[in-house]
Design a protein around this motif. Structure first.
Motif, PDB file in Angstrom:
ATOM      1  N   SER A  69       5.009  14.824  17.281  1.00  0.00           N
ATOM      2  CA  SER A  69       5.464  16.016  18.012  1.00  0.00           C
ATOM      3  C   SER A  69       6.406  16.864  17.172  1.00  0.00           C
ATOM      4  CB  SER A  69       6.170  15.593  19.309  1.00  0.00           C
ATOM      5  OG  SER A  69       7.267  14.749  19.022  1.00  0.00           O
ATOM      6  N   THR A  70       6.779  16.370  16.002  1.00  0.00           N
ATOM      7  CA  THR A  70       7.663  17.134  15.113  1.00  0.00           C
ATOM      8  C   THR A  70       6.923  17.445  13.818  1.00  0.00           C
ATOM      9  OG1 THR A  70       8.586  15.105  14.155  1.00  0.00           O
ATOM     10  CG2 THR A  70       9.734  16.062  16.063  1.00  0.00           C
ATOM     11  N   VAL A  71       7.315  18.542  13.179  1.00  0.00           N
ATOM     12  CA  VAL A  71       6.673  18.985  11.947  1.00  0.00           C
ATOM     13  C   VAL A  71       7.465  18.482  10.748  1.00  0.00           C
ATOM     14  CG1 VAL A  71       5.944  20.989  10.603  1.00  0.00           C
ATOM     15  CG2 VAL A  71       5.746  21.022  13.088  1.00  0.00           C
ATOM     16  N   LYS A  72       6.747  17.933   9.755  1.00  0.00           N
ATOM     17  CA  LYS A  72       7.380  17.447   8.545  1.00  0.00           C
ATOM     18  C   LYS A  72       8.022  18.603   7.785  1.00  0.00           C
ATOM     19  CE  LYS A  72       5.004  14.340   6.426  1.00  0.00           C
ATOM     20  NZ  LYS A  72       5.806  13.113   6.637  1.00  0.00           N
ATOM     21  N   LYS A  73       9.131  18.331   7.088  1.00  0.00           N
ATOM     22  CA  LYS A  73       9.826  19.372   6.331  1.00  0.00           C
ATOM     23  C   LYS A  73       9.018  19.782   5.106  1.00  0.00           C
ATOM     24  CE  LYS A  73      14.528  18.120   7.702  1.00  0.00           C
ATOM     25  NZ  LYS A  73      15.873  17.708   7.235  1.00  0.00           N
ATOM     26  N   LYS A  74       9.148  21.057   4.757  1.00  0.00           N
ATOM     27  CA  LYS A  74       8.429  21.602   3.613  1.00  0.00           C
ATOM     28  C   LYS A  74       9.021  21.070   2.319  1.00  0.00           C
ATOM     29  CE  LYS A  74       7.223  26.025   1.453  1.00  0.00           C
ATOM     30  NZ  LYS A  74       7.314  27.500   1.560  1.00  0.00           N
ATOM     31  N   SER A  75       8.150  20.762   1.333  1.00  0.00           N
ATOM     32  CA  SER A  75       8.591  20.323   0.014  1.00  0.00           C
ATOM     33  C   SER A  75       7.514  20.684  -0.997  1.00  0.00           C
ATOM     34  CB  SER A  75       8.858  18.812  -0.001  1.00  0.00           C
ATOM     35  OG  SER A  75       7.646  18.098   0.070  1.00  0.00           O
ATOM     36  N   ASP A  76       7.744  20.341  -2.261  1.00  0.00           N
ATOM     37  CA  ASP A  76       6.769  20.676  -3.291  1.00  0.00           C
ATOM     38  C   ASP A  76       5.564  19.740  -3.277  1.00  0.00           C
ATOM     39  OD1 ASP A  76       7.968  18.381  -4.160  1.00  0.00           O
ATOM     40  OD2 ASP A  76       8.140  19.008  -6.265  1.00  0.00           O
ATOM     41  N   ARG A  77       5.561  18.760  -2.377  1.00  0.00           N
ATOM     42  CA  ARG A  77       4.434  17.842  -2.277  1.00  0.00           C
ATOM     43  C   ARG A  77       3.788  17.874  -0.895  1.00  0.00           C
ATOM     44  NH1 ARG A  77       6.384  12.217  -3.892  1.00  0.00           N
ATOM     45  NH2 ARG A  77       4.306  11.683  -3.110  1.00  0.00           N
ATOM     46  N   THR A  78       4.038  18.931  -0.131  1.00  0.00           N
ATOM     47  CA  THR A  78       3.448  19.036   1.203  1.00  0.00           C
ATOM     48  C   THR A  78       2.276  20.014   1.198  1.00  0.00           C
ATOM     49  OG1 THR A  78       5.066  20.719   1.843  1.00  0.00           O
ATOM     50  CG2 THR A  78       5.555  18.421   2.420  1.00  0.00           C
ATOM     51  N   LEU A  79       1.444  19.861   2.197  1.00  0.00           N
ATOM     52  CA  LEU A  79       0.227  20.662   2.338  1.00  0.00           C
ATOM     53  C   LEU A  79       0.062  21.026   3.804  1.00  0.00           C
ATOM     54  CD1 LEU A  79      -2.611  21.629   1.172  1.00  0.00           C
ATOM     55  CD2 LEU A  79      -3.461  19.381   1.883  1.00  0.00           C
ATOM     56  N   LEU A  80      -0.242  22.285   4.060  1.00  0.00           N
ATOM     57  CA  LEU A  80      -0.574  22.711   5.420  1.00  0.00           C
ATOM     58  C   LEU A  80      -2.081  22.582   5.616  1.00  0.00           C
ATOM     59  CD1 LEU A  80       1.648  25.916   5.892  1.00  0.00           C
ATOM     60  CD2 LEU A  80       2.042  23.614   6.770  1.00  0.00           C
ATOM     61  N   GLN A  99      -3.505  25.010   2.664  1.00  0.00           N
ATOM     62  CA  GLN A  99      -2.514  25.861   2.006  1.00  0.00           C
ATOM     63  C   GLN A  99      -1.472  24.959   1.337  1.00  0.00           C
ATOM     64  OE1 GLN A  99      -0.903  29.224   4.221  1.00  0.00           O
ATOM     65  NE2 GLN A  99       1.115  28.867   3.316  1.00  0.00           N
ATOM     66  N   PRO A 100      -1.617  24.698   0.005  1.00  0.00           N
ATOM     67  CA  PRO A 100      -0.636  23.845  -0.676  1.00  0.00           C
ATOM     68  C   PRO A 100       0.717  24.547  -0.768  1.00  0.00           C
ATOM     69  CG  PRO A 100      -2.197  24.778  -2.247  1.00  0.00           C
ATOM     70  CD  PRO A 100      -2.697  25.155  -0.887  1.00  0.00           C
ATOM     71  N   GLU A 101       1.789  23.775  -0.581  1.00  0.00           N
ATOM     72  CA  GLU A 101       3.140  24.329  -0.614  1.00  0.00           C
ATOM     73  C   GLU A 101       3.910  23.917  -1.862  1.00  0.00           C
ATOM     74  OE1 GLU A 101       4.494  24.970   3.893  1.00  0.00           O
ATOM     75  OE2 GLU A 101       4.313  22.843   3.363  1.00  0.00           O
ATOM     76  N   GLY A 102       3.248  23.289  -2.787  1.00  0.00           N
ATOM     77  CA  GLY A 102       3.891  22.883  -4.021  1.00  0.00           C
ATOM     78  C   GLY A 102       2.892  22.304  -4.981  1.00  0.00           C
ATOM     79  N   PRO A 103       3.281  22.107  -6.231  1.00  0.00           N
ATOM     80  CA  PRO A 103       2.342  21.621  -7.252  1.00  0.00           C
ATOM     81  C   PRO A 103       1.875  20.180  -7.023  1.00  0.00           C
ATOM     82  CG  PRO A 103       4.571  21.709  -8.124  1.00  0.00           C
ATOM     83  CD  PRO A 103       4.628  22.365  -6.784  1.00  0.00           C
ATOM     84  N   ARG A 104       2.639  19.431  -6.220  1.00  0.00           N
ATOM     85  CA  ARG A 104       2.272  18.031  -5.994  1.00  0.00           C
ATOM     86  C   ARG A 104       1.627  17.810  -4.630  1.00  0.00           C
ATOM     87  NH1 ARG A 104       7.028  14.067  -7.273  1.00  0.00           N
ATOM     88  NH2 ARG A 104       8.253  15.521  -5.995  1.00  0.00           N
TER      89      ARG A 104
END
Length: 777
Positions: A69-80, A99-104
């Protein structure tokens, strides 16, 4: 008797089988083909669990749902990841927008690089479909450019329709979980849900019912060429072999055919495995590499089939007296005894009896008793059928020439005729029992939907960022849509944060609100209270004039400070509750569009219900295309009267796939058996033709020789199948009822297979009915 003597005699029989000239090789080949078909299906069946496990592992490995029910925090290894599944002509298309949010950011399995914005990578099956002329409407829906394909590791099967598309405008919030997720890895590590005991019982019965006909056909195949073999054994007795040695030599001949059958079976299996990647049965397909039987099961098949060939041959010759001057099989055989044949089905019933009434509430069914009981009941058919055929044909006399030829042949060799039918009888009995069990427990796994299909046939949930009126305009303008109803929903309570009393709010124009309640009168700007719904206990108190309430109150981790205050007006009207098109009783408060505070529009989640003109071609595809134009992630759902459990549906699909394979085996093996029988009677048929018997008469006699045993076999199969089905229903604590349509369809399919095989055997029969067939050396 020493092992050396056994091996010497078996080896001698094997040498006779392969060095006996053309006749011997034909006999070995017929036996090998029959055994090989059975072995191939056994190997395919033993490979099925590994194939299903591989599909399941790949499905878990690409899982992108967090169910949080909660959304994981954004980081360079997260993906939407946004779900964009759709349907095209009743075929599911799995879609994901990335939609990748970082290189990892993690890559999905089977994808080597993230697709660029506006591009997509597709499965090979979807790529072929999109290039075909009939996919015009699907191409209009999937507006991305194809830039690559998904590897096998990212697909559950070779015919799966799937794609990954690239985007840069995704935004994850608490309200989007379940449709749009932020993840840092693909794959699910959760434990699988425990299987329902009744579903486990269904799986056990399915495997037993599918494998039993295979074993019966293998046992029948190793007895091909019995009469000619017995004449050779008499010659062996003439040169000094005793009766036991002759039987061991006969077993060696069967062993040779079984060993060649193992080789052919392995070849058939490899061919079938490659074909499996090209075929989809009941929407299930597997990769050839997934069909890998475990080495232990392969070894079991490799040992069991030759051992069964030896055992069956020795058992078949137990009552045959082989003497130097002939075989005492051509004389009138002694009447078969019934008492020991009844012990098999009675023993099966005794094994199943302790589980009567167990149901799903008393733990799992004892798998050993279940398998043993079902096997004994089905094997009982193979023991009872020869007695039934013998008892019936002994009383058949008068009739035409074709009838008398057929009856006399059956009276002389009723056992051979029964062996040909045994496999079909076992398959039909098992199918009838399974159909009864499936029909009996179907209601437990089928949910009747509340949807009113007379008021709507499709619906679409409007995405949060899309204005409802825009969605309604787009959908209303779709060809084939005759009417749309848009109903929004939000919540209302007596406090800003964690209110003590709360209720629901339905938003729509007057025509739409009349689909959710019985209104006295309605104009834009009116507000209604519906205090008489079954579930509503707060609306009566909340709807008092002057009460200050809050739209979209905060709960727990919800964003606070954005609640919209609202005061109940003095002119609020009362309305009666009514189920909306989806079957839900709305209740609470009803707001016309003009009465809703402007700030509250963003809190409303709307659903558009659509009525369709079914005469318009591809009307549902047109609606889905309109939904995609509203928002690429939107999908219009098709309504149905019922929804069935996924596991139950999977087991039933597995039964259909397996039954299709068994039917192919039944037809092929029966055709081989029929050709072997005709070859045995070549000289007899030629002699009858030479004496002036019409070919039509002989053809009809062959048809009667097949029709009489199959009729008796199907009758016995129906009795045993109905008995087994009734016992299984009582085991699941379900009322016993007979699905006569299924019984008739199963017996009809069995009869149809026999009729088809008989028709296919007519051309070789006509070739055999020539006077030159009497020529010999």
């Amino acid at each position: 008797m020493s092992a050396r003597q056994w091996s010497r005699d078996l080896g001698m029989g094997a040498r006779f089988a392969v060095t006996g000239g053309r006749e011997a090789w034909v006999r070995v080949l017929l036996t090998a083909v029959g055994v090989g078909l059975g072995v191939a299906l056994l190997l395919l069946t033993t490979a099925l669990p590994s194939a299903l496990a591989s599909r399941h592992d790949r499905e878990r490995g690409r899982s992108d749902m967090t169910y949080s029910s909660t959304v994981k925090k954004k980081s360079d290894r997260t993906l939407l990841v946004a779900t964009s599944d759709t349907t095209f002509h009743d075929e599911d298309v799995r879609g994901r927008v990335l939609q990748p949010e970082g290189p990892r950011a993690p890559l999905p399995p089977g994808v080597s690089a993230f697709p660029a914005v506006g591009d997509m990578v597709v499965s090979p099956a979807l790529d072929r479909l999109l290039k075909s002329p009939e996919a015009k409407l699907l191409r209009e829906r999937l507006v991305y450019r194809v830039s690559g394909t998904i590897a096998d590791s990212g697909l559950v099967g070779p015919h799966e329709l799937a794609y990954y598309a690239g985007a840069d405008d995704l935004n994850a919030t608490e309200t989007t979980t379940g449709r749009l997720e932020r993840i840092d890895a693909f794959g699910s590590t959760g434990q699988s849900e425990a299987m329902d005991p009744v579903l486990l019982l269904l799986m056990l019965i399915v495997f037993v019912v599918l494998l039993m006909p295979v074993g019966v056909f293998i046992a029948a195949a190793v007895r091909f060429g019995g009469e000619r073999r017995d004449r050779r054994l008499a010659a062996l007795r003439l040169v000094g072999a005793d009766g036991r040695m002759a039987r061991r030599i006969a077993a060696g001949e069967a062993l040779a055919g079984a060993l060649v059958g193992l080789v052919l079976g392995a070849g058939f299996f490899l061919i079938g495995r490659q074909l499996a990647g090209m075929i989809m049965l009941f929407r299930v397909s597997v990769f050839p590499g997934d069909l890998n039987p475990t080495p232990a099961l392969v070894a079991l098949v490799a040992l069991a089939v030759p051992a069964a060939a030896v055992a069956v041959t020795l058992f078949a010759l137990r009552g045959v007296v082989i003497e130097p001057l002939g075989v005492v099989r051509t004389a009138r055989p002694s009447r078969r005894r019934l008492w020991w044949r009844l012990l098999l089905p009675l023993g099966g019933l005794a094994m199943l009896y302790p589980m009567i009434g167990q149901g799903r509430t008393n733990g799992d069914f004892n798998e050993y008793l279940v398998v043993g009981g079902v096997i004994l009941l089905l094997v009982g058919i193979t023991a009872l059928l020869p007695w039934v055929v013998e008892a019936v044909v002994a009383r058949l006399n008068s009739g035409g020439v074709a009838w008398q030829l057929a009856v006399r042949r059956l009276q002389l060799s009723s056992g051979t005729a029964a062996r040909m039918v045994n496999g079909i009888a076992v398959a039909v009995a098992g199918a009838i029992a399974l159909q009864m069990l499936f029909a009996g427990v179907d209601g437990d796994y089928t949910k009747v939907n509340k949807n009113d299909l007379t008021r709507a046939q499709m619906s679409m949930n409007v995405p949060d960022k899309v204005p409802t009126d825009k969605a309604v305009r787009e959908l209303s303008g779709t060809r084939g849509v005759t009417h749309t109803t848009a109903l929004g929903r939000t919540s209302l309570g007596d406090g800003r944060d964690e209110p003590e009393r709360q209720s629901t709010v339905t938003v729509g124009d007057c025509a739409a609100l009349r689909e959710a309640a019985r209104l006295p009168s309605c104009e834009d700007g009116d507000v209604f209270a519906v205090p008489d719904s079954k579930w509503d206990t707060a609306t009566a108190a909340l709807s008092k004039a002057g009460t200050r309430l809050y739209l979209d109150p905060s709960y727990g981790s919800s964003v606070k400070g954005e609640e919209i205050p609202w005061t109940v007006p003095k002119d609020i009207k009362r309305a009666g509750s009514r189920e909306d098109p989806s079957g839900d009783e709305r209740g609470g408060f009803l707001f016309t569009t003009g009465a809703l505070p402007g700030k509250a529009a963003s809190t409303v989640s709307a659903t558009v219900y659509l009525q369709l003109d079914e005469s318009v071609p591809d009307v549902r595809e047109l609606v889905r295309n309109s939904a995609a134009r509203v928002d690429p992630l939107a999908d219009a759902a098709t309504w149905s009267a019922t929804t069935q459990s996924g596991k139950f549906t999977s087991i039933r699909t597995g039964l259909f796939v397996g039954a299709a394979c068994v039917l192919v085996l039944i037809g092929a093996s029966l055709l081989v058996s029929q050709l072997e029988q005709l070859r045995e009677r070549k000289k007899l048929l030629s002699a009858l033709v030479a004496f002036g018997t019409r070919r039509r008469t002989l053809s009809m006699s062959v048809l009667w020789q097949t029709a009489i045993p199959i009729a008796l076999g199907l009758l016995l199969a129906s009795i045993v199948g109905l008995t087994l089905g009734a016992v299984l229903l009582r085991m699941t604590d379900t009322a016993v009822s007979v699905d006569w349509a299924s019984v008739l369809s199963m017996t009809g399919i069995g009869a149809g297979v026999v009729l088809l095989v008989t028709l296919l055997s007519l051309p070789p029969l006509i070739r055999l009915m020539r006077p030159d067939g009497l020529r010999t050396e």
